[in-house]
Write a protein that holds these residues in place. Structure first.
Motif, PDB file in Angstrom:
ATOM      1  N   HIS A 129      30.125  -4.376  20.223  1.00 42.01           N
ATOM      2  CA  HIS A 129      28.817  -3.833  21.021  1.00 42.01           C
ATOM      3  C   HIS A 129      28.733  -4.386  22.445  1.00 42.01           C
ATOM      4  N   GLN A 152      34.075  -7.023  14.125  1.00 44.87           N
ATOM      5  CA  GLN A 152      32.816  -7.348  15.136  1.00 44.87           C
ATOM      6  C   GLN A 152      32.657  -8.797  15.043  1.00 44.87           C
ATOM      7  N   GLN A 199      26.918   2.258  20.982  1.00 45.90           N
ATOM      8  CA  GLN A 199      25.828   1.563  21.412  1.00 45.90           C
ATOM      9  C   GLN A 199      25.868   2.104  23.140  1.00 45.90           C
TER      10      GLN A 199
HETATM   11 MN    MN Z   1      27.896  -0.756  16.131  1.00 51.06          MN
END
Ligand code: MN
Ligand code: GLV
Ligand code: MN
Length: 412
Positions: free
Chosen positions: A383, A194, A88
């Motif tokens: 991210h 995540q 990202q």
């Molecule tokens: Mn990703």
């Protein structure tokens, strides 16, 4: 196979940190957008390391890199492990890179221990997983799995109008190897979670049973540009005011379908983007996710109803483009069981988990028995440049990957 067989966690960590220097940001993260010069540098380093580990390297026409360690019976379908090297814009060191480096560490470990396998083992680095520079996400694995045509992928353009095809050629990764519909023995992908669940529950390994579905939209709201001073409020057709109401509506839809729904507007372009002109046109994206396809469809209806109503009330034109969809994807029972059994055998605290993120594994699940291995990340943040993970957990995930790969590739 020896239960105490394990990867070299220090070597894996060092490789991850060296890779993270390519595109390193001041805040400790990584900006390595797909098919940029930095992506090329990361690819070059990865290819060098694979060759040093004795692998032969092949690149397909969409730039997916496959590094192969032969099997005793090299005609058997390969067992593939990997993830992606792109990031990202404000990404971290682990998203994607971990899965690729963990797979490389598996092969380095097999070499160190002189372990041969019946089936070949391959590492893959997929092109443009993030869907940030070129949308949607998971394009390289999507082409491989036959979800997108090669032409469709190569024509995808970034915000400056540069195409994936041109950028692949420019960085030297438009490969020639046929995208043959070869059989794949199994596909495994290690990834940071995540999200916050594993850390909160003090689990080392997430046994990923599948991924939630996603619907992405491209929305264009058109009103009329007019002077910010002389135009009375009731006469305005302000596209940005309409878009703002729609963004709030999308957020409310996410809340309404709680606790499992996610709704995000992450990209917007305002035209003409001038302080004293009423915005005439706004383009923005919506990302909806839900683990239940019926609920995802309800969210889809809710979005259309709400956005159309808002546009009508504000006398705006509205174009809703359904840009991307994939349904909730269960992974292969036997591969998931191999991950779960391995985690148990190695003594790691684990739990089953559904992936909130999209992954190349979602498309690979259409063409191969597939599973994923999650490890915790700090505060569940990803991210984001502050994305972080503990070396012990990184090692544990790679150990599970090693044994899951061996379970399928059959050590001799
Ligand atoms: Mn990703
Ligand atoms: C991939 O990073 C996603 O958006 O899930
Ligand atoms: Mn990822």
């Amino acid at each position: 196979m020896k239960q105490n067989l394990g990867v070299d966690g220090d070597r894996l960590w060092r490789s991850l940190m060296e890779l993270a220097e390519i595109g390193a940001t001041e805040k400790g993260g990584v900006c390595r957008l797909a098919l940029t010069d930095l992506d090329r540098q990361a690819r070059d380093l990865f290819v060098r390391w694979c060759r040093e580990a004795g692998c032969t390297v092949a690149v397909d026409p969409v730039g997916n890199i496959f590094a192969r360690r032969p099997g005793r019976n090299d005609d058997l379908p390969p067992v593939i492990a990997g993830s992606h090297l792109d990031s990202q814009p404000t990404g971290g060191k682990f998203d994607g890179a971990y899965g690729v480096m963990a797979a490389l560490e598996v092969i380095r470990t097999l070499n160190d221990q002189s372990i041969a396998t019946e089936a070949p083992v391959e590492i893959v680095a997929w092109t443009n997983e993030e869907g940030s520079r070129f949308s949607p996400a998971m394009v390289g694995s999507g082409v491989y799995a036959g979800v997108f045509t090669l032409d469709e992928a190569l024509q995808k353009k970034d915000i400056d109008g540069k195409s994936m095809g041109d950028e692949l050629r420019r960085i030297g990764y438009a490969g020639r190897e046929e995208l043959s519909r070869r059989a794949v023995g199994a596909y495994f992908e290690a990834h940071i979670e995540q999200g916050p669940i594993l850390e909160a529950e003090k689990k080392t390994i997430g046994v990923v049973t599948g991924a939630q579905g996603q619907r992405w939209y491209e929305i264009t709201v058109t009103g009329q540009e007019a002077h910010a001073g002389p135009t009375p409020m009731p006469r305005r057709r302000d596209a940005l005011v309409g878009a703002a109401r729609m963004i709030e509506a999308a957020h409310q839809i996410g809340l309404h379908h709680a606790p499992d729904a996610c709704a995000t507007v992450g990209f917007m372009q305002v035209s003409p983007n001038s302080r004293n002109t009423i915005p005439g046109r706004v383009f923005f994206t919506v990302d909806f996710r839900h683990p239940d396809d019926e609920r995802l469809s309800e969210m889809d209806h809710d979005l259309k109803d709400a956005f159309q109503w808002i546009a009508r009330k504000a006398k705006l034109d509205l174009d809703i483009r359904e840009f991307w969809y994939f349904p909730p994807t269960p992974f292969d029972d036997a591969c998931v069981a191999a991950v779960r059994d391995t985690a148990t055998r190695l003594g790691y605290a684990h739990r089953d988990i559904v992936s909130g993120a999209g992954h190349d594994a979602v498309y690979m699940a259409r063409v191969a028995p597939t599973a994923m291995i999650f490890v915790p990340c700090k505060d569940g943040i990803s991210h984001n440049e502050i994305e972080d993970a503990r070396p012990d957990d990184i090692t544990a995930g790679a150990n599970v990957l090693l044994h899951a790969v061996l379970d399928r590739a059959k050590p001799i």
